[in-house]
Scaffold this active site. Structure first.
Site, PDB file in Angstrom:
ATOM      1  N   ASP A  75      12.099 -31.120 -11.211  1.00  0.00           N
ATOM      2  CA  ASP A  75      11.842 -31.006  -9.775  1.00  0.00           C
ATOM      3  C   ASP A  75      10.419 -31.420  -9.403  1.00  0.00           C
ATOM      4  O   ASP A  75       9.506 -31.352 -10.225  1.00  0.00           O
ATOM      5  CB  ASP A  75      12.036 -29.559  -9.321  1.00  0.00           C
ATOM      6  CG  ASP A  75      13.499 -29.153  -9.238  1.00  0.00           C
ATOM      7  OD1 ASP A  75      14.366 -29.940  -9.685  1.00  0.00           O
ATOM      8  OD2 ASP A  75      13.778 -28.052  -8.737  1.00  0.00           O
ATOM      9  N   ASP A  76      10.275 -31.818  -8.154  1.00  0.00           N
ATOM     10  CA  ASP A  76       8.990 -31.975  -7.453  1.00  0.00           C
ATOM     11  C   ASP A  76       8.278 -33.301  -7.677  1.00  0.00           C
ATOM     12  O   ASP A  76       7.159 -33.481  -7.179  1.00  0.00           O
ATOM     13  CB  ASP A  76       8.024 -30.831  -7.787  1.00  0.00           C
ATOM     14  CG  ASP A  76       8.551 -29.472  -7.327  1.00  0.00           C
ATOM     15  OD1 ASP A  76       9.631 -29.442  -6.706  1.00  0.00           O
ATOM     16  OD2 ASP A  76       7.891 -28.461  -7.601  1.00  0.00           O
ATOM     17  N   HIS A 125      15.344 -33.503  -2.941  1.00  0.00           N
ATOM     18  CA  HIS A 125      14.705 -32.181  -3.029  1.00  0.00           C
ATOM     19  C   HIS A 125      13.902 -31.901  -1.767  1.00  0.00           C
ATOM     20  O   HIS A 125      12.874 -31.249  -1.818  1.00  0.00           O
ATOM     21  CB  HIS A 125      13.806 -32.133  -4.268  1.00  0.00           C
ATOM     22  CG  HIS A 125      13.428 -30.748  -4.712  1.00  0.00           C
ATOM     23  ND1 HIS A 125      14.286 -29.667  -4.649  1.00  0.00           N
ATOM     24  CD2 HIS A 125      12.269 -30.258  -5.236  1.00  0.00           C
ATOM     25  CE1 HIS A 125      13.680 -28.591  -5.115  1.00  0.00           C
ATOM     26  NE2 HIS A 125      12.452 -28.915  -5.464  1.00  0.00           N
ATOM     27  N   HIS A 129       9.156 -30.205   1.012  1.00  0.00           N
ATOM     28  CA  HIS A 129       9.119 -29.033   0.127  1.00  0.00           C
ATOM     29  C   HIS A 129       8.143 -27.999   0.702  1.00  0.00           C
ATOM     30  O   HIS A 129       7.356 -27.365  -0.015  1.00  0.00           O
ATOM     31  CB  HIS A 129       8.703 -29.421  -1.291  1.00  0.00           C
ATOM     32  CG  HIS A 129       9.136 -28.447  -2.347  1.00  0.00           C
ATOM     33  ND1 HIS A 129       8.615 -27.182  -2.461  1.00  0.00           N
ATOM     34  CD2 HIS A 129      10.061 -28.550  -3.339  1.00  0.00           C
ATOM     35  CE1 HIS A 129       9.178 -26.562  -3.482  1.00  0.00           C
ATOM     36  NE2 HIS A 129      10.077 -27.367  -4.018  1.00  0.00           N
ATOM     37  N   TYR A 167      12.755 -24.323  -3.966  1.00  0.00           N
ATOM     38  CA  TYR A 167      12.700 -22.960  -4.520  1.00  0.00           C
ATOM     39  C   TYR A 167      14.084 -22.411  -4.866  1.00  0.00           C
ATOM     40  O   TYR A 167      14.200 -21.262  -5.286  1.00  0.00           O
ATOM     41  CB  TYR A 167      11.999 -21.990  -3.545  1.00  0.00           C
ATOM     42  CG  TYR A 167      10.740 -22.533  -2.950  1.00  0.00           C
ATOM     43  CD1 TYR A 167       9.599 -22.696  -3.745  1.00  0.00           C
ATOM     44  CD2 TYR A 167      10.675 -22.925  -1.621  1.00  0.00           C
ATOM     45  CE1 TYR A 167       8.427 -23.223  -3.212  1.00  0.00           C
ATOM     46  CE2 TYR A 167       9.515 -23.451  -1.077  1.00  0.00           C
ATOM     47  CZ  TYR A 167       8.386 -23.604  -1.877  1.00  0.00           C
ATOM     48  OH  TYR A 167       7.236 -24.131  -1.344  1.00  0.00           O
ATOM     49  N   HIS A 220       9.862 -28.860 -14.249  1.00  0.00           N
ATOM     50  CA  HIS A 220       9.107 -29.499 -13.170  1.00  0.00           C
ATOM     51  C   HIS A 220       8.222 -30.614 -13.724  1.00  0.00           C
ATOM     52  O   HIS A 220       7.844 -30.589 -14.895  1.00  0.00           O
ATOM     53  CB  HIS A 220       8.228 -28.468 -12.437  1.00  0.00           C
ATOM     54  CG  HIS A 220       9.022 -27.448 -11.676  1.00  0.00           C
ATOM     55  ND1 HIS A 220       9.572 -26.349 -12.289  1.00  0.00           N
ATOM     56  CD2 HIS A 220       9.359 -27.372 -10.358  1.00  0.00           C
ATOM     57  CE1 HIS A 220      10.226 -25.631 -11.382  1.00  0.00           C
ATOM     58  NE2 HIS A 220      10.108 -26.220 -10.204  1.00  0.00           N
TER      59      HIS A 220
END
Length: 257
Positions: A75-76, A125, A129, A167, A220
């Protein structure tokens, strides 16, 4: 299993019963308060546990899988750390899934292009965010999803079908937005906590102790994950585990035809 609709139904039903009883005998005020407190706690737990399917259906593993296969998700990204992650995955001939943030795609379009050129799956995503994403209304959530979809499509030519909420929090607004965008929600059942913890040994042990057939690992695109990933690849090889794409693990399509 409780979900948002059932919780509302039971809460209203209990309150109506209490109101009806109050016509025949005194009902303590704290009974009403207790109903609201229990409802609130159920809502919080359901919203913060994506695997509960409280607000919407989320794919968090393949519970029917018996073979030693799992999926890795990151993620991210994309960011500079993504490059090191890609290098490790390439050395081990492993395909993973990257849930990318729109604003990071704008900064690093060439990294997103490399992710897809090397055969990895890309998911949405959100665009920002934001810490306040969970408070966005339906229209705002839709706008974030579509903006990131458009960025990915402009680089790859592919329309993304997978979404992971920031999250891992879900709520009615996100559910209503996804009813419009038609994305499938991907969760996880092996949470590394690499975005919270800094001790690489603890993070690695968390993952190692939770690995099982059909699992989805949450990682991540951050610096210490790079070191952990190398150790994880070796551990999986030693234990005869194969890393496969989300598409293969869940038998779903990541992109629109």
């Amino acid at each position: 299993m409780l979900n948002y609709q059932k919780t509302n139904f039971f809460s209203i039903a209990i309150l109506l019963v209490l109101l009806a009883l109050s016509f025949f005998a005194p009902v303590k005020w704290w009974w009403f308060l207790l109903v609201f407190v229990i409802r609130f706690l159920i809502l919080v737990i359901g919203s913060f546990h994506i695997s509960s399917n409280f607000h919407l259906k989320a794919y968090c593993s393949n519970p029917l899988e018996t073979k030693k296969i799992i999926s890795l998700t990151f993620d991210d990204g994309p960011n500079e750390n993504t490059l090191s992650i890609l290098d490790i995955l390439k050395r081990h001939n492993v395909m993973a899934t990257f849930f990318c943030i729109g604003k990071n795609i704008e900064k690093h379009p060439e990294i997103l292009k490399r992710i897809m050129e090397e055969g990895h799956v890309v998911g949405n995503h959100s665009y920002s965010h934001s810490n306040f994403f969970d408070f966005y209304r339906k229209k705002h959530v839709i706008a974030e999803i579509r903006k990131t979809d458009a960025l990915i499509e402009s680089i790859s030519g592919k329309k993304v079908q997978l979404f992971r909420p920031p999250y891992g929090v879900t709520n009615p607004s996100i559910r209503k937005a996804l009813e419009v965008t038609k994305h499938k929600v991907i969760g996880w059942n092996i949470r590394s906590l690499d975005g919270i913890l800094k001790d690489e040994k603890i993070i690695f042990e968390r993952i190692k102790n939770r690995i099982a057939p059909g699992g989805i690992v949450l990682l991540h695109d951050i610096s210490h994950t790079v070191t952990i990933l190398e150790r994880l690849m070796l551990h999986l090889d030693e234990n005869k585990y194969k890393v496969v794409s989300i598409e293969e693990l869940l038998n779903i399509k990541a992109y629109e035809n």
